[in-house]
Design a protein around this motif. Structure first.
Motif, PDB file in Angstrom:
ATOM      1  N   TYR A  18      49.776  95.641  42.215  1.00 57.83           N
ATOM      2  CA  TYR A  18      50.317  94.563  41.486  1.00 57.83           C
ATOM      3  C   TYR A  18      49.568  93.683  40.536  1.00 57.83           C
ATOM      4  O   TYR A  18      49.517  93.868  39.689  1.00 57.83           O
ATOM      5  CB  TYR A  18      50.171  93.911  43.012  1.00 57.83           C
ATOM      6  N   TRP A  20      48.191  94.083  35.482  1.00 54.33           N
ATOM      7  CA  TRP A  20      49.300  94.522  36.273  1.00 54.33           C
ATOM      8  C   TRP A  20      49.115  94.045  37.857  1.00 54.33           C
ATOM      9  O   TRP A  20      48.059  93.678  38.028  1.00 54.33           O
ATOM     10  CB  TRP A  20      49.079  96.269  36.286  1.00 54.33           C
ATOM     11  N   GLY A  21      50.351  94.145  38.359  1.00 51.02           N
ATOM     12  CA  GLY A  21      50.339  93.642  39.760  1.00 51.02           C
ATOM     13  C   GLY A  21      49.454  94.621  40.453  1.00 51.02           C
ATOM     14  O   GLY A  21      48.981  95.739  40.121  1.00 51.02           O
ATOM     15  N   GLY A  24      50.747  98.331  39.888  1.00 56.71           N
ATOM     16  CA  GLY A  24      50.294  98.985  38.631  1.00 56.71           C
ATOM     17  C   GLY A  24      48.782  99.398  38.505  1.00 56.71           C
ATOM     18  O   GLY A  24      48.324 100.380  38.050  1.00 56.71           O
ATOM     19  N   GLN A 159      47.330  96.503  30.045  1.00 56.96           N
ATOM     20  CA  GLN A 159      48.812  95.479  30.100  1.00 56.96           C
ATOM     21  C   GLN A 159      48.655  94.771  28.936  1.00 56.96           C
ATOM     22  O   GLN A 159      47.740  94.019  28.613  1.00 56.96           O
ATOM     23  CB  GLN A 159      48.652  94.649  31.454  1.00 56.96           C
ATOM     24  N   SER A 186      54.902  88.028  34.136  1.00 54.40           N
ATOM     25  CA  SER A 186      55.016  88.528  35.451  1.00 54.40           C
ATOM     26  C   SER A 186      56.139  89.783  35.331  1.00 54.40           C
ATOM     27  O   SER A 186      56.001  90.719  36.156  1.00 54.40           O
ATOM     28  CB  SER A 186      55.839  87.522  36.404  1.00 54.40           C
ATOM     29  N   ASP A 189      53.969  92.341  34.448  1.00 56.26           N
ATOM     30  CA  ASP A 189      52.876  92.566  35.420  1.00 56.26           C
ATOM     31  C   ASP A 189      53.685  93.620  36.320  1.00 56.26           C
ATOM     32  O   ASP A 189      53.027  94.593  37.117  1.00 56.26           O
ATOM     33  CB  ASP A 189      52.426  91.544  36.149  1.00 56.26           C
ATOM     34  N   SER A 190      54.577  93.187  37.020  1.00 54.61           N
ATOM     35  CA  SER A 190      55.429  93.912  38.085  1.00 54.61           C
ATOM     36  C   SER A 190      56.803  94.151  38.077  1.00 54.61           C
ATOM     37  O   SER A 190      57.335  95.333  38.660  1.00 54.61           O
ATOM     38  CB  SER A 190      55.269  92.815  39.214  1.00 54.61           C
ATOM     39  N   ALA A 194      58.776  97.704  39.165  1.00 57.59           N
ATOM     40  CA  ALA A 194      59.629  97.510  40.105  1.00 57.59           C
ATOM     41  C   ALA A 194      60.804  98.179  39.843  1.00 57.59           C
ATOM     42  O   ALA A 194      61.483  99.023  40.738  1.00 57.59           O
ATOM     43  CB  ALA A 194      59.723  96.248  40.732  1.00 57.59           C
ATOM     44  N   TYR A 222      55.031 104.209  45.617  1.00 56.13           N
ATOM     45  CA  TYR A 222      54.874 104.701  44.043  1.00 56.13           C
ATOM     46  C   TYR A 222      54.587 106.223  44.022  1.00 56.13           C
ATOM     47  O   TYR A 222      54.593 106.510  42.856  1.00 56.13           O
ATOM     48  CB  TYR A 222      54.018 103.907  43.196  1.00 56.13           C
TER      49      TYR A 222
END
Length: 389
Positions: A18, A20-21, A24, A159, A186, A189-190, A194, A222
């Motif tokens: 998460y 990255w998030g 990640g 990132q 965000s 990041d995620s 997703a 993942y």
């Protein structure tokens, strides 16, 4: 000097056969672990096993420690500025300075690039003193913390929005994603990851014929994504007749340009063009500034939508704490409802183009490869030391 990758050992030297998030960060760490020289992972686990938080009921993996630096930010507030960097003259997409004539915002040596330089220095010193076999409890604790920070910070550096200070790296820019309100940071990041996880071809749920790689995967959501990045992107070398799209450039990801000169007369010129900042963090072995510069440029190339500067699109710039809290509460109440008049980015033109170009996948792969190169370079000398004892 080029950092050493175990990919050569894994797919070339063997017989043919998460920020990255959390997700990640764990993906970057997982790819890195696949490229570690075998003795290096044993050294890393020995360092981590001295940590009071080390979970001995689970396998030792880099993924397990990858999100740690984000988890401690609430009570280790001193570390917050180490996750990003921003230049005073940087304002994508119109101005793309890294750092530019006025240098970095904040304290010039408290940012993600200097943090990577500092923690690698701590680990270099730990290895030079003999590593685990000769370390005191205090030295072990310091090395463990430095290792956990390094795994995380290398992920942060890949990132792109951690490399610009505009609107707090995009946190202050509201956008819509599939009709819901979020912010640009965000999204990177995620949300892009997703979406990628939801669109992976079904065949990647099955193990690939690469035992050393599969041994690193631990049944996470993942895993199929990592398999796809490796198979179609990085490449499996002797394990596959299909060449990865970046296979010919992977080793070059570790290259470091020669550090610039540092004479007194040259310093003003270096500062004007952002070269001086590179000399403070980079050498011919580890070069976070040189690696980060082209990643930062992506913010100007396509990451920052030019429409966000159109007055027709409302977005939150830096505001005082009271207004920020109010906006956060409004966002919470808006969840699940339409993004309304915010700029929609889950579109073929934005998210679709990013997916087609494999932008996120390449950034994750570069983070993993570079993290592995750094760790191999730092810890391989311990094997020689131990063999000579």
């Amino acid at each position: 000097m080029r950092l050493v990758l175990a990919l050569t050992a894994l797919v070339s030297a063997l017989p043919v056969a998460y920020a990255w998030g959390a997700a990640g960060h764990e993906i970057v760490a997982t790819i890195a672990q696949m490229h570690l020289q075998p003795p290096v992972m044993r050294h890393l686990c020995a360092v981590l096993s001295s940590d009071a938080d080390f979970d001995r009921t689970r396998p030792c993996t880099l993924a397990a420690i990858a999100p740690w630096a984000d988890k401690i930010r609430m009570h280790a507030r001193w570390s917050a500025a180490l996750h990003y960097i921003g230049a005073r003259d940087d304002h994508p997409p119109d101005s793309c300075a890294f750092p530019g004539a006025r240098g970095w915002a904040g304290h010039e040596d408290i940012n993600v690039l200097h943090a990577i330089r500092n923690v690698t220095g701590i680990l270099d010193g730990f290895v030079a003193r003999g590593g685990v076999r000769r370390a005191s409890a205090k030295e072990m604790a310091t090395a463990s913390e430095a290792l956990k920070f390094l795994v995380h910070f290398v992920g942060d550096m890949h990132q792109p929005l951690h490399l610009t200070g505009r609107d707090r790296g995009g946190n202050g820019d509201k956008v819509a994603w599939n009709g819901r309100v979020t912010n640009l940071h965000s999204l990177w990041d995620s949300l892009l990851i997703a979406k990628a996880l939801r669109t992976i071809p079904r065949n990647y749920t099955r193990p690939l014929p690469v035992p050393p790689m599969e041994a690193v995967l631990k049944g996470t959501i993942y895993d199929p994504y990592v398999r796809r990045i490796m198979y179609e992107g990085v490449g499996l070398g002797a394990y596959s007749t299909v060449r990865g799209r970046w296979e010919d450039e992977v080793e070059a990801w570790l290259d470091c340009p020669a550090p610039p000169m540092q004479s007194f007369l040259q310093r003003p010129l270096q500062a004007a063009f952002g070269v001086g900042a590179r000399s403070e963090t980079d050498d011919g072995r580890i070069c976070p500034h040189a690696w980060a510069a082209p990643i930062h440029k992506l913010n100007c190339d396509f990451i920052w939508p030019r429409e966000l500067d159109d007055p027709a699109y409302p977005h939150m710039h830096a505001v005082d704490a009271e207004n920020e809290l109010r906006d956060a509460m409004e966002d919470y109440g808006r969840r699940g409802r339409s993004g309304g008049h915010y700029l929609e980015l889950d579109t073929p033109e934005y998210a679709g183009a990013i997916a087609e170009r494999w932008v996120v996948e390449k950034l994750l792969a570069q983070g993993g490869i570079r993290l592995a190169g750094i760790l191999n370079d730092i810890f391989m000398p311990l094997t020689a030391h131990n063999n000579n004892d």
